[in-house]
Motif scaffolding. Structure first.
Motif, mmCIF file in Angstrom:
data_model
loop_
_atom_site.group_PDB
_atom_site.id
_atom_site.type_symbol
_atom_site.label_atom_id
_atom_site.label_comp_id
_atom_site.label_asym_id
_atom_site.label_seq_id
_atom_site.Cartn_x
_atom_site.Cartn_y
_atom_site.Cartn_z
ATOM 1 N N UNK A 294 -0.781 -10.174 0.392
ATOM 2 C CA UNK A 294 -0.339 -8.790 0.515
ATOM 3 C C UNK A 294 0.925 -8.628 1.346
ATOM 4 N N UNK A 295 1.218 -9.609 2.168
ATOM 5 C CA UNK A 295 2.386 -9.537 3.049
ATOM 6 C C UNK A 295 3.099 -10.879 3.022
ATOM 7 N N UNK A 307 3.766 -2.700 3.664
ATOM 8 C CA UNK A 307 3.217 -2.903 2.327
ATOM 9 C C UNK A 307 1.706 -2.700 2.312
ATOM 10 N N UNK A 308 1.014 -3.185 3.363
ATOM 11 C CA UNK A 308 -0.447 -3.080 3.405
ATOM 12 C C UNK A 308 -0.896 -1.667 3.776
ATOM 13 N N UNK A 309 -0.287 -1.093 4.816
ATOM 14 C CA UNK A 309 -0.738 0.203 5.310
ATOM 15 C C UNK A 309 -0.302 1.340 4.390
ATOM 16 N N UNK A 310 0.932 1.281 3.930
ATOM 17 C CA UNK A 310 1.452 2.395 3.127
ATOM 18 C C UNK A 310 1.313 2.144 1.628
ATOM 19 N N UNK A 311 1.887 1.037 1.178
ATOM 20 C CA UNK A 311 1.895 0.813 -0.276
ATOM 21 C C UNK A 311 0.483 0.583 -0.831
ATOM 22 N N UNK A 312 -0.270 -0.298 -0.178
ATOM 23 C CA UNK A 312 -1.595 -0.639 -0.702
ATOM 24 C C UNK A 312 -2.618 0.428 -0.348
ATOM 25 N N UNK A 313 -2.788 0.692 0.954
ATOM 26 C CA UNK A 313 -3.863 1.590 1.395
ATOM 27 C C UNK A 313 -3.636 3.030 0.941
ATOM 28 N N UNK A 318 -4.938 5.211 -2.738
ATOM 29 C CA UNK A 318 -4.993 6.666 -2.703
ATOM 30 C C UNK A 318 -5.670 7.260 -1.490
ATOM 31 N N UNK A 319 -5.680 6.541 -0.364
ATOM 32 C CA UNK A 319 -6.345 7.082 0.820
ATOM 33 C C UNK A 319 -5.469 8.129 1.488
ATOM 34 N N UNK A 320 -6.055 9.273 1.780
ATOM 35 C CA UNK A 320 -5.317 10.398 2.341
ATOM 36 C C UNK A 320 -5.834 10.823 3.710
ATOM 37 N N UNK A 321 -6.778 10.076 4.250
ATOM 38 C CA UNK A 321 -7.312 10.430 5.560
ATOM 39 C C UNK A 321 -6.489 9.826 6.679
ATOM 40 N N UNK A 348 5.704 2.647 12.107
ATOM 41 C CA UNK A 348 6.609 2.549 10.966
ATOM 42 C C UNK A 348 5.908 1.961 9.741
ATOM 43 N N UNK A 349 4.836 1.196 9.973
ATOM 44 C CA UNK A 349 4.078 0.641 8.851
ATOM 45 C C UNK A 349 3.286 1.713 8.108
ATOM 46 N N UNK A 350 3.058 2.854 8.763
ATOM 47 C CA UNK A 350 2.336 3.936 8.110
ATOM 48 C C UNK A 350 1.057 4.358 8.795
#
Length: 998
Positions: A294-295, A307-313, A318-321, A348-350
């Motif tokens: 993933x990274x 990539x993991x926190x924003x793109x994947x999660x 589709x996590x919005x919490x 910055x990772x999200x």
């Protein structure tokens, strides 16, 4: 020029830092803008998830509050919302002041509490909330309840223990209780459940924190726990994304690597997250993991990966919490860069909230500098901060009220916690082997059972509960060979492996422990019970020599009690193994076992009673002792086959040297009638040797041609035969000087003088014949009326012994006590038990002239050598309850039928109630008018008996209640019966009935 150079250098460093850490950045007019943060393509007004129980489509008032608070914030206050700082309530004033400063000067948004106490934490929470302009988030890492972090609070089973449970309603109920306790303590977040699938048995940090290795079971358990937590308006947090189960490293100490393909992650690790998001998970915690699939950057923590926190999660899943980092002080990430850089890069990772960050002031300065240089946008900041504020509004922090500290301890430690704990372990404990149905242990009269302890933790509750079922001998020897010699005569050896129930302690079998188990299993019929995580079984090469294998998971007191119940069949095995054990046992393995109708143990609430009301028994018992009505008391209450109250009060004597224990043995006096004589009579009745119409003359030839020959069996046992209450039998053993005659007594045992009635006092063996002759010749009442008589059961004892050829003490052991597991009951207890376990009943100043301790108090029974039909049995409350439960189950106990239901019904019938005689056949019955032994609250189908020494045993078929009261109220002298006059036994019985939840 120097200042300009420093600024340019700083800008360059930040440029490189952000450019290399954020995927998809672009440079435009000297600005670095993060383009993949979900700002333009996400609706910031709603973070609702389909089917979620916690909705964030805020009403207009909520939107207004969020916008108003946000718009009124300074940049420092907005940045401060991103930080959740570690707080403790067990530290000094310096720590508390440091938190004050972070709140006041750095405007932090939340606290995660660790060690301390509930009241201290509540007071600190109130203090910190009062200092904060914007209400703080308060969270805790309480995966198995507040007790994971806070003293004086409840600790539930580990997730792996819960993973063995098949009933998801119980897991949801647990989550509900955890949520209620979190809310009472002023929390908004519990960082649970763990969603990691523990596919690596060597995982040093997840292990028992995981629900197991089956993704479906992990998901089902996690959803149930989450629903319970969130039903109380507490936010649950799934962790540790993207999955911490397949590693052998601890992220607290180093950065673990997850060498799984993206396809495997999708199939396994992501599975619970997909399902949890759909069910409404509020927040996610991102772990510190190196996940190459993933990274792409080597050894780069997932918590810092865009990539993991924003793109994947966020984008792909589709996590919005809310998104939390795992604790940023952990070595898995803190060794990566200096704290301020780690914290900034996590944002910055999200991630929305930076958990347990180090050096917050320096981090805030870094954020402000980066913002001034346009290294991140107002939109990016607003995205997280407004999301945080929406959660704060949903949590009710817009109208925050201080925590009420009064009754906080009791509110967090309700009896419902313990009630649920019993249910959880009853459903979790797992049987993996049961060769030849060794479990549950049956045929107690044919068993000789030993217990051997392995491990270094406490085993008191396990051993004491085992011994409530059978005569279990603790055997110990450090040398295996000599231990085996000691065990050679035992039919069954129970081995308990007891390791600490404290989290994160190593509970793997040591080599010497393993060798000991293996050696014993080869030479004995062994039941191995493991009070540790199931992975401890990985040490075994095979299990061929072990007949019974039980996994009890944890060494908590309730686990020990429930596990002992399972060993003897009071409950059946329901648990399924949450992980595999090499090739021997697979995930979801677990055998069911037979449930025997033996007494078990639980809390009052689990059988529809109120333990708070039951606790009033304590006051009544203690007052009786304080007023010197009796020096000591045992009380037991059972309902629906479960003991729910068992306590001992006071001391053996008024000198207060020996405290009464539950295992102590009392002279039960007239309870002997229904504990010793009546059961054997019921067998004879069941075998049609006698019936209700049988006459005394046909039962016992000695009564032929006497004034008693036509007395019917029914009349005899209903105390309706006109017999005198008693006779002065002792006078026949006196000489002319009215002292014990040498014709009948010896100071030492001799031929024909072996029956002992006191220290250095033996009576002639045939004196029982003299007693029977006196009974035959005694007068009877002409008028047929109720008259209580001890002679009835003396006659029955003579009948039983002459028709069976065995003495009553032998009969009761052979027919009942041994198979019932009444290993604390007998006539003449000094032959079997330590004298210090037997409270004395009286200082006899009229015949034996000595302290009566272990010798029957009743003089007539003593003259029969301690074995009579009306008195002589010594027992404790637990044993008495067993035979009362046998009666309640109409002749059945331990799945053994001792006599028929019809026989019991015949004996429990009041045949002469219409004539004013309340008695059944052998049993006493409740009040008839104003006369009777009970509180007047028991049903008319209830039955039992009372005893002269201050005893009572009562059972009620309608409520399924068994009540036992034992005392030595006759000590030191049997004068006025103040215990009876004060209605102590009856008042306790009334409390029991008051405690029924209707």
């Amino acid at each position: 020029m120097r200042k300009i150079g420093i600024k340019i250098f700083t800008f360059y460093v930040l440029f490189l830092f952000v450019a290399t850490s954020c995927v998809g950045t672009k440079i435009n007019k000297n600005k670095i803008l993060v383009t993949n943060v979900p700002v333009k393509d996400q609706n910031l007004d709603s973070i609702a998830i389909t089917n979620t129980p916690i909705l964030f489509d805020l009403v207009s008032e909520g939107e207004k509050w969020v916008d108003s608070v946000y718009n009124g914030m300074s940049l420092d206050e907005k940045i401060g919302q991103l930080f959740m700082i570690a707080a403790y309530s067990n530290k000094d004033a310096k720590h508390y002041a440091a938190i004050d400063k972070l709140i006041q000067e750095n405007k932090i948004g939340g606290l995660i509490f660790f060690q301390g106490g509930p009241v201290r934490q509540a007071k600190l929470t109130n203090r910190y909330q009062a200092l904060s302009k914007t209400p703080l988030f308060i969270g805790i890492d309480a995966e198995w309840g507040l007790g994971m972090r806070i003293d004086s609070t409840y600790r539930y089973p580990w997730n792996m223990t819960l993973g063995a449970i098949q009933d998801m309603q119980l897991i949801e109920k647990l989550g509900t209780q955890m949520g209620m306790q979190s809310k009472r303590l002023g929390l908004q977040f519990n960082f649970a459940p763990v969603l990691d699938i523990n596919s690596n048995p060597k995982n040093p940090i997840i292990g028992f924190r995981s629900f197991g290795e089956d993704k479906f079971k992990v998901t089902d358990h996690a959803i149930a726990l989450m629903k319970g937590i969130q039903s109380q308006d507490i936010f649950a947090t799934g962790k540790h994304f993207p999955g911490h189960g397949d590693t052998s490293k601890d992220s607290h100490k180093e950065l673990p690597t997850i060498n799984a393909s993206r396809e495997r992650l999708e199939e396994l690790e992501f599975y619970p997250y997909h399902k949890m998001f759909h069910e409404g998970l509020s927040s996610v915690m991102v772990g510190h993991l190196n996940v190459p699939s993933l990274e792409s950057r080597p050894n780069f923590p997932s918590s810092l990966s865009y990539n993991i926190v924003t793109n994947v999660l966020q984008k792909e899943l589709g996590f919005k919490g809310l998104i939390f980092t795992d604790a940023l002080n952990m070595k898995g990430v803190s060794d990566f860069k200096v704290p301020s850089e780690v914290n900034f890069e996590a944002f910055m990772a999200g991630n929305d909230i930076l958990l347990f960050p180090e050096n917050v002031p320096a981090t805030i300065q870094k954020f402000k500098l980066a913002f001034s240089l346009d290294l991140f946008t107002e939109e990016r900041l607003a995205f997280s901060v407004k999301k945080i504020l929406k959660f704060k509004y949903k949590a009710g922090l817009n109208s925050y009220k201080p925590i009420e500290t009064e009754n906080l301890y009791s509110d967090l430690n309700l009896v419902s916690n313990e009630a649920l704990q019993y249910q959880l372990y009853e459903n979790a404990i797992t049987v993996l082997k049961n060769t030849d149905a060794v479990l549950p242990i049956k045929n107690l009269d044919k068993q000789k059972i030993a217990y051997v302890k392995i491990g270094d933790d406490n085993n008191d509750k396990y051993v004491s509960t085992l011994q409530k079922y059978a005569d279990v001998t603790v055997v110990d020897d450090k040398n295996i060979d000599s231990l085996q010699v000691k065990l050679s005569s035992y039919t069954t050896v129970i081995i308990g492996y007891h390791k600490s129930d404290i989290a994160f302690k190593n509970d793997d079998l040591r080599v010497d422990e393993l060798l000991k188990i293996v050696a014993l299993a080869k030479n004995n019929n062994v039941i191995l019970n493991v009070f540790a995580k199931p992975y401890s079984l990985l040490a075994f090469d095979n299990f061929d020599s072990i007949e019974g294998l039980v996994v009890s998971y944890q060494n908590s007191p309730i686990s020990q009690i429930v596990s002992a119940e399972l060993i003897f069949g009071a409950i059946e095995a329901k648990g399924k193994l949450p992980v595999s054990i090499n090739s021997f046992f697979k995930v979801n393995d677990g055998l069911s076992t037979e449930k025997l109708n033996r007494l078990g143990f639980t809390t009052a609430e689990n059988v529809g009673m109120n333990s708070q009301i039951l606790s009033k028994i304590d006051g009544i018992a203690n007052k009786a002792i304080a007023d010197k009505m009796t020096p000591g008391i045992q009380v037991l209450v059972a309902k629906a086959g479960k003991v729910i109250y068992q306590k001992s009060f006071g001391y053996h004597t008024y000198d207060k040297k020996i405290k009464v224990q539950n295992s102590d043995i009392y002279d039960v006096a007239s309870l002997t009638k229904i504990l010793g004589t009546l059961p054997n009579v019921m067998i004879a009745y069941d075998q049609h040797k006698i019936n209700l119409g049988t006459t005394l003359g046909s039962m016992s030839p000695i009564f032929k041609d006497s004034n008693k020959q036509n007395i019917s069996f029914k009349d005899l046992l209903s105390h309706y035969a006109g017999l005198p209450a008693g006779l002065p039998f002792y006078k026949a053993a006196l000489n002319k000087s009215k002292k014990p005659s040498e014709d009948y007594f010896r100071k030492i045992p001799e031929v024909n003088f072996t029956k002992q009635l006191g220290d250095s006092l033996f009576i002639r063996n045939d004196f029982s014949d003299t007693i029977m002759k006196m009974i035959v010749k005694s007068k009877i009442s002409i008028k047929k009326e109720y008259k209580y008589s001890d002679l009835t059961f003396m006659i029955l004892k003579d009948y039983l012994e002459k028709t069976t050829g065995k003495t009553l003490d032998v009969l009761i052991q052979e027919n009942f006590y041994r198979s019932l597991g009444m290993n604390n009951s007998s006539f003449n207890p000094l032959a079997k038990f330590d004298k210090n376990r037997i409270p004395p009943t009286e200082t006899d100043a009229y015949f034996r002239h000595q302290l009566l301790q272990g010798y029957v108090n009743d003089l007539t029974a003593a003259l029969e050598g301690g074995v009579s039909g009306h008195a002589g049995v010594f027992s404790n409350a637990m044993d008495v309850a067993k035979i009362m439960e046998l009666y309640l189950q109409k002749g059945s106990y331990g799945n053994q039928q001792y006599f028929s239901e019809k026989t019991f019904d015949d004996f429990n019938t009041c045949y002469f109630c219409a004539e004013g005689n309340r008695r059944g056949v052998g049993f006493d019955k409740p009040q008839l008018g104003t006369s009777g032994p009970t509180c007047g609250c028991a049903s008319m189908t209830s039955f039992g008996h009372t005893g002269y020494t201050g005893t009572m045993a009562w059972a009620d078929p309608e409520t399924q209640i068994v009540y036992v009261f034992l005392s030595n109220r006759t000590f030191p002298v049997a004068t006025e019966n103040r215990l009876s006059k004060a209605n102590i036994r009856e008042n306790i019985q009334q409390v029991i009935y008051d405690a029924i939840i209707r």
